[in-house]
Every structure is written in structure tokens, then in C-alpha cells.
Design a protein around this motif. Sequence first.
Motif, PDB file in Angstrom:
ATOM      1  N   MET A  26      28.675  40.585  36.922  1.00  0.00           N
ATOM      2  CA  MET A  26      29.158  39.991  35.874  1.00  0.00           C
ATOM      3  C   MET A  26      30.469  40.392  35.408  1.00  0.00           C
ATOM      4  O   MET A  26      30.536  41.685  35.742  1.00  0.00           O
ATOM      5  N   TYR A  27      31.073  39.831  34.868  1.00  0.00           N
ATOM      6  CA  TYR A  27      32.387  40.388  34.426  1.00  0.00           C
ATOM      7  C   TYR A  27      32.371  39.892  32.734  1.00  0.00           C
ATOM      8  O   TYR A  27      32.686  38.899  32.689  1.00  0.00           O
ATOM      9  N   ASN A  28      32.436  40.999  32.035  1.00  0.00           N
ATOM     10  CA  ASN A  28      32.349  40.624  30.366  1.00  0.00           C
ATOM     11  C   ASN A  28      31.465  39.480  30.222  1.00  0.00           C
ATOM     12  O   ASN A  28      31.646  38.496  29.495  1.00  0.00           O
ATOM     13  N   HIS A  29      30.158  39.447  30.459  1.00  0.00           N
ATOM     14  CA  HIS A  29      29.109  38.730  30.488  1.00  0.00           C
ATOM     15  C   HIS A  29      29.432  37.352  30.952  1.00  0.00           C
ATOM     16  O   HIS A  29      28.601  36.118  30.701  1.00  0.00           O
ATOM     17  N   MET A  30      30.376  36.985  31.939  1.00  0.00           N
ATOM     18  CA  MET A  30      30.710  35.967  32.672  1.00  0.00           C
ATOM     19  C   MET A  30      30.514  36.392  34.014  1.00  0.00           C
ATOM     20  O   MET A  30      30.981  37.240  34.611  1.00  0.00           O
ATOM     21  N   ILE A  31      29.430  35.515  34.914  1.00  0.00           N
ATOM     22  CA  ILE A  31      29.593  35.878  36.316  1.00  0.00           C
ATOM     23  C   ILE A  31      30.949  35.185  37.086  1.00  0.00           C
ATOM     24  O   ILE A  31      31.244  34.085  36.871  1.00  0.00           O
ATOM     25  N   VAL A  32      31.412  36.002  37.853  1.00  0.00           N
ATOM     26  CA  VAL A  32      32.775  35.578  38.442  1.00  0.00           C
ATOM     27  C   VAL A  32      32.518  36.091  39.889  1.00  0.00           C
ATOM     28  O   VAL A  32      32.225  37.176  40.487  1.00  0.00           O
ATOM     29  N   THR A  33      32.776  35.011  40.929  1.00  0.00           N
ATOM     30  CA  THR A  33      32.601  35.054  42.253  1.00  0.00           C
ATOM     31  C   THR A  33      33.276  34.362  43.318  1.00  0.00           C
ATOM     32  O   THR A  33      33.741  33.333  42.725  1.00  0.00           O
ATOM     33  N   THR A  34      33.533  34.831  44.630  1.00  0.00           N
ATOM     34  CA  THR A  34      34.318  34.160  45.404  1.00  0.00           C
ATOM     35  C   THR A  34      33.463  32.948  46.232  1.00  0.00           C
ATOM     36  O   THR A  34      34.017  32.341  46.846  1.00  0.00           O
ATOM     37  N   THR A  35      32.110  33.149  45.865  1.00  0.00           N
ATOM     38  CA  THR A  35      31.145  32.128  46.480  1.00  0.00           C
ATOM     39  C   THR A  35      30.913  31.047  45.937  1.00  0.00           C
ATOM     40  O   THR A  35      31.485  30.813  44.854  1.00  0.00           O
ATOM     41  N   ASP A  36      30.447  30.094  46.458  1.00  0.00           N
ATOM     42  CA  ASP A  36      30.180  28.665  45.785  1.00  0.00           C
ATOM     43  C   ASP A  36      28.784  28.750  45.457  1.00  0.00           C
ATOM     44  O   ASP A  36      28.405  27.384  44.936  1.00  0.00           O
ATOM     45  N   ASN A  73      33.995  30.189  43.263  1.00  0.00           N
ATOM     46  CA  ASN A  73      35.048  29.880  44.233  1.00  0.00           C
ATOM     47  C   ASN A  73      36.283  30.427  43.634  1.00  0.00           C
ATOM     48  O   ASN A  73      37.391  29.767  44.013  1.00  0.00           O
ATOM     49  N   VAL A  74      36.325  31.733  43.218  1.00  0.00           N
ATOM     50  CA  VAL A  74      37.526  32.593  42.640  1.00  0.00           C
ATOM     51  C   VAL A  74      38.449  32.634  43.797  1.00  0.00           C
ATOM     52  O   VAL A  74      38.127  33.158  44.793  1.00  0.00           O
ATOM     53  N   ARG A  75      39.688  32.302  43.536  1.00  0.00           N
ATOM     54  CA  ARG A  75      40.827  32.673  44.431  1.00  0.00           C
ATOM     55  C   ARG A  75      42.091  33.101  43.749  1.00  0.00           C
ATOM     56  O   ARG A  75      42.149  32.846  42.374  1.00  0.00           O
ATOM     57  N   PHE A  76      42.751  33.945  44.436  1.00  0.00           N
ATOM     58  CA  PHE A  76      44.197  34.407  43.819  1.00  0.00           C
ATOM     59  C   PHE A  76      45.318  33.718  44.757  1.00  0.00           C
ATOM     60  O   PHE A  76      45.122  33.481  45.846  1.00  0.00           O
TER      61      PHE A  76
END
Length: 111
Positions: A1-11, A83-86
Motif C-alpha cells: 500500500m502507498y498512503n492507504h492506496m494500493i499501487v501496482t504495476t500488475t493488472d 498497471n502503473v507505468r512511468f
Amino acid sequence: MYNHMIVTTTDYIAGYEVVEILGIARGSTVRARNVASDFFAGLKNIVGGEISEYTKLMADAREQALKRMINDASKLNADAVINVRFMTSTVMQGAAEILAYGTAVRLKKIV
């Protein structure tokens, strides 16, 4: 989790089902080099090695873009961003944009 939000590169997120796709969440920042960093980078260019001033600049820029993406997802009432990308692009000589983006979603815990 990141500041109570799940952030991931997966789908997907193990243990959760995506119940609603809210749209694209995005955050960006534009950063420019400075004279002091350029001076030290020039010296490193002569002797070789990592240009730590630029490494820190880019790490800080990625972190800020990620935080802005999370804020954007929060405005959509998302539980997660998948699906987070930079991405990076040159805006002008000596300045680059860092963009973080992903799909804002609502989740349901699988029991």
C-alpha cells in the motif's frame, strides 16, 4: 500500500476483485537541471562514474509524479491504481517531464 492506496504495476491484486474501472490516474512533474549539478556532472564525465546529483533529481521527480497520480486517483474515489507505468520526455534542453499513470479502480475483497 502507498498512503492507504494500493499501487501496482500488475493488472490484478491478489485477494481482491476489480469491481469498477474509474479511468486513468496521472501525475507529472517537469524538472530542470541546475548549474551546480551540471558542474559536478561535467567533472564526473571526465573521471567516469554515476552522476548522483542527476540520480537524486530523477528519483525525487518520480516520487512527486507518483504522489500526484495517487492524489488524482483519490479524487476519483479509487481504492487502487493498477498497471502503473512511468514515462519521461524532454520538454526543452535541460528539462524533462516525468509522468506516472495507471488505471484507477475500485476493489472488493475476495472472501
